[in-house]
Enzyme design. Structure first.
Site, PDB file in Angstrom:
ATOM      1  N   ARG A 108       0.880  -1.183   0.000  1.00 15.53           N
ATOM      2  CA  ARG A 108       0.000   0.000   0.000  1.00 15.53           C
ATOM      3  C   ARG A 108       0.906   1.218   0.000  1.00 15.53           C
ATOM      4  O   ARG A 108       1.680   1.425   0.950  1.00 15.53           O
ATOM      5  CB  ARG A 108      -0.911   0.000   1.228  1.00 15.53           C
ATOM      6  N   HIS A 135      -7.133   1.266  -6.502  1.00 19.31           N
ATOM      7  CA  HIS A 135      -7.397   0.288  -5.441  1.00 19.31           C
ATOM      8  C   HIS A 135      -8.051  -0.951  -6.072  1.00 19.31           C
ATOM      9  O   HIS A 135      -9.229  -1.247  -5.831  1.00 19.31           O
ATOM     10  CB  HIS A 135      -8.310   0.920  -4.386  1.00 19.31           C
ATOM     11  N   GLN A 138      -9.937  -3.714  -3.999  1.00 14.78           N
ATOM     12  CA  GLN A 138     -11.254  -3.270  -3.528  1.00 14.78           C
ATOM     13  C   GLN A 138     -12.314  -3.463  -4.606  1.00 14.78           C
ATOM     14  O   GLN A 138     -13.415  -3.975  -4.338  1.00 14.78           O
ATOM     15  CB  GLN A 138     -11.178  -1.782  -3.139  1.00 14.78           C
ATOM     16  N   ASP A 226     -17.416   7.109  -1.315  1.00 19.33           N
ATOM     17  CA  ASP A 226     -16.185   6.921  -0.543  1.00 19.33           C
ATOM     18  C   ASP A 226     -15.926   8.238   0.190  1.00 19.33           C
ATOM     19  O   ASP A 226     -16.624   9.235  -0.039  1.00 19.33           O
ATOM     20  CB  ASP A 226     -15.030   6.547  -1.509  1.00 19.33           C
ATOM     21  N   CYS A 265     -16.237   1.378   0.428  1.00 21.11           N
ATOM     22  CA  CYS A 265     -15.080   0.511   0.708  1.00 21.11           C
ATOM     23  C   CYS A 265     -14.701   0.522   2.193  1.00 21.11           C
ATOM     24  O   CYS A 265     -14.027  -0.395   2.651  1.00 21.11           O
ATOM     25  CB  CYS A 265     -13.894   0.925  -0.164  1.00 21.11           C
ATOM     26  N   ARG A 293     -13.130  -8.948   0.554  1.00 19.29           N
ATOM     27  CA  ARG A 293     -11.707  -8.617   0.337  1.00 19.29           C
ATOM     28  C   ARG A 293     -10.858  -9.852   0.615  1.00 19.29           C
ATOM     29  O   ARG A 293      -9.902 -10.153  -0.095  1.00 19.29           O
ATOM     30  CB  ARG A 293     -11.275  -7.479   1.283  1.00 19.29           C
TER      31      ARG A 293
HETATM   32  N1   CP Z   1     -11.185  -0.450   2.112  1.00 19.23           N
HETATM   33  C1   CP Z   1      -9.927  -0.523   2.569  1.00 19.23           C
HETATM   34  O1   CP Z   1      -8.951  -0.686   1.809  1.00 19.23           O
HETATM   35  O2   CP Z   1      -9.833  -0.421   3.907  1.00 19.23           O
HETATM   36  P1   CP Z   1      -8.505  -0.235   4.763  1.00 19.23           P
HETATM   37  O3   CP Z   1      -7.975   1.143   4.487  1.00 19.23           O
HETATM   38  O4   CP Z   1      -8.936  -0.410   6.186  1.00 19.23           O
HETATM   39  O5   CP Z   1      -7.511  -1.288   4.341  1.00 19.23           O
HETATM   40  N1  NVA Z   2     -10.105   6.659  -1.119  1.00 18.28           N
HETATM   41  C1  NVA Z   2      -9.647   6.184   0.165  1.00 18.28           C
HETATM   42  C2  NVA Z   2      -9.803   4.709   0.242  1.00 18.28           C
HETATM   43  C3  NVA Z   2      -9.399   4.097   1.538  1.00 18.28           C
HETATM   44  C4  NVA Z   2      -9.561   2.607   1.567  1.00 18.28           C
HETATM   45  C5  NVA Z   2      -8.203   6.593   0.401  1.00 18.28           C
HETATM   46  O1  NVA Z   2      -7.387   6.475  -0.519  1.00 18.28           O
HETATM   47  O2  NVA Z   2      -7.902   7.053   1.506  1.00 18.28           O
END
Ligand code: CP
Ligand code: NVA
Length: 309
Positions: A108, A135, A138, A226, A265, A293
């Site tokens: 990540r 993502h 997701q 989101d 998400c 997931r």
């Molecule tokens: N939706 C998602 O990726 O959640 P987290 O940020 O908790 O991993």
């Molecule tokens: N759009 C959000 C998603 C988190 C899972 C972010 O990037 O923070």
């Protein structure tokens, strides 16, 4: 071995095979305790590195537990634990060294460049666990969740409300591959970039940008939102003024077909992009989405390691 980096760079056939395996893995577990291995733990003896430059609840837990259910082991590390692009060690050097210890890397990141550089220099598969731009894990879980409830997503209408962010842009990539249509409604400054929109449309996605949120959900089979501000975005003072017209609330849901599903998400900001009445309400499938997931990422790991049936 293949990486899982962006939906747009994967074939429809591979993505469909991954989804089919995710459904099989989910049903094969039945009511096994969460910590029990799968009936056929296909990653026995494998080691995964799970790297996080940003916080995570779902991605961290679902990958870690997924690896264990497949019979493997994982090491979870935050960027503070590593010399990831800091103190003189390049991303490429980190990738090459990790490839001598583990069979798979999930990362990540902030910059998508970090993810792609890691993939270029690693000799083991790299999975995108979210970047500033995308993502894909997701969106695979979202498609799995939709299809469990409502059948094939092909030909369906998805309404995206609020920020045209990394998750929205990945959904646009998926619209081209899986053949669903999107209506996006949000404040002008937060719409997906022209480049991302044109790219998705050129790949075959049917995407409309609509100023009226109620009009955007009128024929929706699925409504998605989101956070208004993603982890990599700088804080803005007047978020509510800009985004409240696109909040998913009971009034907006009343403009949609009664059969429409709602997804987010997570993590969600209750009372901002979505009200608790919708998040906890009858249309919401957010907990299935979070659970899936786990199943879909297990299938993605198997695909990366050449172990899909
Ligand atoms: N939706 C998602 O990726 O959640 P987290 O940020 O908790 O991993
Ligand atoms: N759009 C959000 C998603 C988190 C899972 C972010 O990037 O923070």
């Amino acid at each position: 071995m293949p990486d899982f980096l962006e939906i747009a760079s994967l074939s429809r056939d591979d993505l469909r095979r991954i989804l089919a395996t995710a459904h099989t893995l989910k049903s094969a577990r039945g009511s096994l305790p969460r910590g029990a291995p799968d009936p056929s733990p296909a990653l026995d003896g494998h080691m995964a590195a799970l790297l996080f430059e940003k916080p995570s609840t779902r991605t961290r837990l679902s990958f870690d537990i997924g690896v264990r259910q497949l019979g493997g082991q994982s090491v979870v590390l935050s960027s503070q634990d590593l010399h990831l692009g800091q103190g003189g060690e390049t991303i490429g050097d980190t990738a090459a060294v990790l490839s001598r210890y583990v069979d798979l890397i999930m990362i990540r990141t902030f910059a998508g460049d970090t993810l792609h550089e890691m993939a270029r220099h690693a000799s083991v598969p790299v999975i995108n666990g979210l970047s500033n731009e995308s993502h894909p894990c997701q969106i695979m879980a979202d498609i799995m969740t939709f299809e469990e409830r409502a059948g094939t997503i092909e030909g369906k209408q998805i309404a995206w409300l609020g920020s045209g962010n990394n998750v929205c842009c990945t959904m646009m990539e998926a619209a081209a591959v899986f053949g669903f249509a999107m209506a996006i409604s949000g404040p002008d400054h937060a719409l997906p970039s022209r480049e991302r929109l044109l790219g998705a449309r050129a790949a075959g996605a049917e995407i409309r940008v609509m100023s009226d949120a109620r009009e955007a959900v009128r024929e929706a089979d699925l409504i998605v939102t989101d956070v208004w501000q993603s982890m990599h975005e700088t804080e803005m003072a007047n978020l509510e003024d800009l985004f409240l017209p696109y909040q998913v609330n009971d009034d907006l849901m009343s403009a949609a077909p009664n059969s429409a599903l709602f997804m987010h998400c997570l993590p969600a900001h209750r009372g901002m992009e979505v009200t608790s009445t919708v998040l906890d309400g009858p249309h919401s499938v957010v907990l299935d989405e979070a659970e899936n997931r786990l199943h879909v990422q297990k299938a993605i790991m198997l695909w990366c390691l050449g172990r899909l049936d």
